[in-house]
Scaffold this active site. Structure first.
Site, PDB file in Angstrom:
ATOM      1  N   HIS A 264     -53.432  25.633  39.520  1.00  0.00           N
ATOM      2  CA  HIS A 264     -53.884  24.187  39.425  1.00  0.00           C
ATOM      3  C   HIS A 264     -54.340  23.534  38.045  1.00  0.00           C
ATOM      4  O   HIS A 264     -53.460  22.075  37.315  1.00  0.00           O
ATOM      5  CB  HIS A 264     -54.818  23.605  40.333  1.00  0.00           C
ATOM      6  CG  HIS A 264     -54.974  24.094  41.812  1.00  0.00           C
ATOM      7  ND1 HIS A 264     -53.880  24.391  42.405  1.00  0.00           N
ATOM      8  CD2 HIS A 264     -55.939  24.507  42.444  1.00  0.00           C
ATOM      9  CE1 HIS A 264     -54.155  24.892  43.906  1.00  0.00           C
ATOM     10  NE2 HIS A 264     -55.663  25.342  43.728  1.00  0.00           N
ATOM     11  N   LYS A 369     -67.723  16.383  41.754  1.00  0.00           N
ATOM     12  CA  LYS A 369     -66.640  17.335  41.854  1.00  0.00           C
ATOM     13  C   LYS A 369     -65.799  15.728  41.168  1.00  0.00           C
ATOM     14  O   LYS A 369     -65.839  14.558  41.091  1.00  0.00           O
ATOM     15  CB  LYS A 369     -66.594  16.524  43.304  1.00  0.00           C
ATOM     16  CG  LYS A 369     -64.424  16.760  43.694  1.00  0.00           C
ATOM     17  CD  LYS A 369     -64.530  17.855  44.237  1.00  0.00           C
ATOM     18  CE  LYS A 369     -62.707  17.754  44.649  1.00  0.00           C
ATOM     19  NZ  LYS A 369     -62.180  19.260  45.111  1.00  0.00           N
TER      20      LYS A 369
HETATM   21  C1  BG6 Z   1     -58.142  25.724  46.386  1.00  0.00           C
HETATM   22  C2  BG6 Z   1     -58.892  26.931  45.541  1.00  0.00           C
HETATM   23  O1  BG6 Z   1     -56.584  25.571  45.746  1.00  0.00           O
HETATM   24  O2  BG6 Z   1     -59.071  24.724  45.739  1.00  0.00           O
HETATM   25  C3  BG6 Z   1     -60.528  26.259  46.568  1.00  0.00           C
HETATM   26  O3  BG6 Z   1     -58.611  27.991  46.188  1.00  0.00           O
HETATM   27  C4  BG6 Z   1     -60.950  25.166  45.582  1.00  0.00           C
HETATM   28  O4  BG6 Z   1     -61.697  27.226  45.695  1.00  0.00           O
HETATM   29  C5  BG6 Z   1     -59.746  23.661  46.349  1.00  0.00           C
HETATM   30  O5  BG6 Z   1     -62.279  24.843  46.167  1.00  0.00           O
HETATM   31  C6  BG6 Z   1     -59.982  22.028  45.370  1.00  0.00           C
HETATM   32  O6  BG6 Z   1     -58.794  21.837  45.900  1.00  0.00           O
HETATM   33  P1  BG6 Z   1     -59.296  20.412  45.738  1.00  0.00           P
HETATM   34  O7  BG6 Z   1     -58.088  19.640  46.378  1.00  0.00           O
HETATM   35  O8  BG6 Z   1     -60.076  19.859  47.009  1.00  0.00           O
HETATM   36  O9  BG6 Z   1     -59.612  19.614  44.484  1.00  0.00           O
END
Ligand code: BG6
Length: 522
Positions: A264, A369
């Protein structure tokens, strides 16, 4: 009388552009059909697409799982889940109508007979459209073997054929360079690259796609997106969640570097730093992203020591509640040294970005977050507006703050630009001000979920938002030396600890030494 044009004040998500719909009838098979992702994301996404009339006229969904269900009990359970996790406000009746497209298939991922039986069932073209999507929402150990069985049983066609078949592979794609290359090799022996869709769900986020339109549909920012004007870039993906719902079992084998940074965060960095593509075709974009990844300086051991900070959360409090230390979480070994936080400084050794530090950080159980990218520009070449301001006997230095452009990926999606303005007074004192664009103010409706966009693209055969084999391997090439160095238990590379609900270990702040800035904790 002059004609009256009925122009809406703002464009909106439901604007005049004809919405995309999927034309080819098809059957979507989900392996891991009773799992969490299927319940929370995949089925609600397919339901939203159906509610918004994007699904083809004929479609069927098969959930492949090991558990015991009748068709009715499965549909009933999934209808409840879809209703609970949907984005679109569908009624119970809509959901019940949708699950009539859903079949349960009990089988084992280990047994070829299951795949042969599935093939037999799906060969009935009066029920199952013959174009096929296979979604591998399984543990990674099954990615290779399931692809092999799909091919062996004849469920996937050779490409190109009368009908098409596509295989979607969830993350994590490999756990280091060697395993990712081996997996690519295994899969590409059986399938053509054009049939493989490697998921990175961040690429499906509306705000992530907007990075490219922001950069390349405007002319005023791109000329300053380079080392001449940019001081540094920082990418943050912080989360408040810990190891809920037994996630520790998976997470402990991965850690933040593999789980978030290799995929990501690297993808976000690529989008904000890549060159303009020659067009919007999937390979044009992916070629540019690969070039960025290949230009990131691969960390030597000294770089890992100095520029990579790993940490784990200790016990503490979040929102007034006691929370466990990572090592006391469900399904996490008590002596685990897996990192739940990682911060890094990288350099992209290319013409545009040479010498500009790129900061990336991600962690669990952090203060809030926040996924954001901030581009911090250089200070003006001369400090014209430095003033010392005193209140009683406390004095402060006031000066122009550097311009900052922030993409707020989530939550509170938007883009902001910080600039200096003169504070109204008899003195020439500048202060930091902000232009702020918020999706919620400007666009009507909710933003589509990442999985809606990604499923839609698989079903239409557009691989732009999926990772190509060379892209995945290039990202692992950067992370491999870090993983190796961490494994050595080198005392010069400590595992730090941080209190839950904070922004991580202090050590990560030191990455900014000598740089005019700090982590943006909004
Ligand atoms: C996932 C990870 O790919 O992305 C997780 O495995 C993480 O650990 C998640 O919590 C976060 O995704 P988002 O869309 O909530 O930011």
């Amino acid at each position: 009388m002059s004609p009256v044009l009925n122009i809406q004040p703002h464009s909106s998500v439901n604007s005049k552009i004809p919405d995309l719909a999927i034309e080819d009838s098809q059957t979507v098979v989900i392996f891991g059909g009773t799992g969490d992702l299927t319940r929370r994301k995949l089925l609600p996404a397919l339901f939203a697409m159906s509610e918004e009339n994007r699904m083809p006229e004929a479609f069927r969904i098969i959930a492949f799982g090991r558990r015991e269900y009748t068709q009715e009990s499965f549909r009933e359970e999934m209808a409840d889940e879809i209703f609970k996790f949907q984005r679109v406000d569908g009624s119970k009746q809509d959901v019940n109508a949708f699950v009539q497209h859903l079949d349960y298939f009990k089988g084992s991922l280990d047994e070829m007979e299951s795949f042969e039986a599935l093939h037999k069932q799906m060969s009935d073209s009066s029920v199952y459209p013959q174009n096929r999507v296979f979604y591998l929402s399984t543990a990674p150990v099954f990615f290779g073997p399931v692809t092999e069985k799909l091919k062996g049983s004849g469920l996937v066609y050779n490409a190109p054929d009368e009908y098409w078949s596509r295989v979607v592979i969830e993350k994590p794609f490999g756990r280091d360079l060697e395993s990712a290359s081996a997996l690519n090799q295994d899969i590409l022996k059986l399938l053509d690259e054009s049939q493989v869709y490697r998921i990175d769900h961040y690429l499906g986020k509306e705000t992530v796609q907007n990075i490219l339109s922001f950069r390349f549909a405007n002319t005023i920012f791109e000329p300053v997106f380079n080392s001449q004007f940019v001081d540094h870039i920082q990418v943050t993906a912080s989360e408040t969640v810990g190891m809920e719902s037994g996630r520790g079992a998976y997470f402990d084998t991965a850690g933040s570097l593999r789980d978030m940074m290799q995929n990501h965060l690297c993808q976000l960095l690529c989008l904000v730093t890549m060159e303009p593509p020659s067009g919007f075709a999937s390979d044009a974009i992916r070629n540019e992203k690969v070039k960025v990844l290949q230009s990131i300086r691969v960390p030597a051991l000294d770089d890992v020591r100095e520029n990579m900070i790993r940490a784990q959360y200790a016990a503490g409090q979040m929102n007034g509640e006691n929370v466990h230390a990572y090592v006391n979480e469900d399904r996490v070994p008590g002596d685990s040294r897996t990192e739940t936080y990682v911060a890094a400084k990288f350099y992209i050794d290319n013409w545009r970005w040479s010498g500009v530090p790129m900061y990336l950080r991600t962690g669990k159980r952090m203060a809030r977050k926040q996924t954001s990218i901030t581009v911090q520009f250089k200070k003006p070449p001369m400090e014209l507006f430095r003033t010392v301001e005193c209140e009683h006997d406390v004095c402060d230095l006031t000066e122009a703050q550097p311009n900052m452009l922030t993409f707020r990926i989530q939550p509170d999606e938007g883009i902001s630009l910080h600039f200096a303005t003169k504070r109204p007074s008899m003195h020439m004192v500048v202060e930091d001000s902000e232009l702020d664009f918020k999706y919620a103010d400007h666009f009507r409706g909710t933003l589509p979920e990442a999985y809606e966009r990604l499923l839609m693209d698989v079903m239409r055969g557009d691989a732009t938002l999926f990772m190509r084999s060379d892209e995945v391997e290039a990202a692992w090439t950067i992370m491999d030396p870090v993983l190796r160095a961490w494994k050595e238990r080198d005392s010069r590379i400590p595992l730090h600890f941080y209190a839950p609900g904070t922004w991580g270990p202090i050590a990560a702040d030191e990455l900014f030494e000598g740089v005019n800035g700090d982590w943006m904790n909004t």
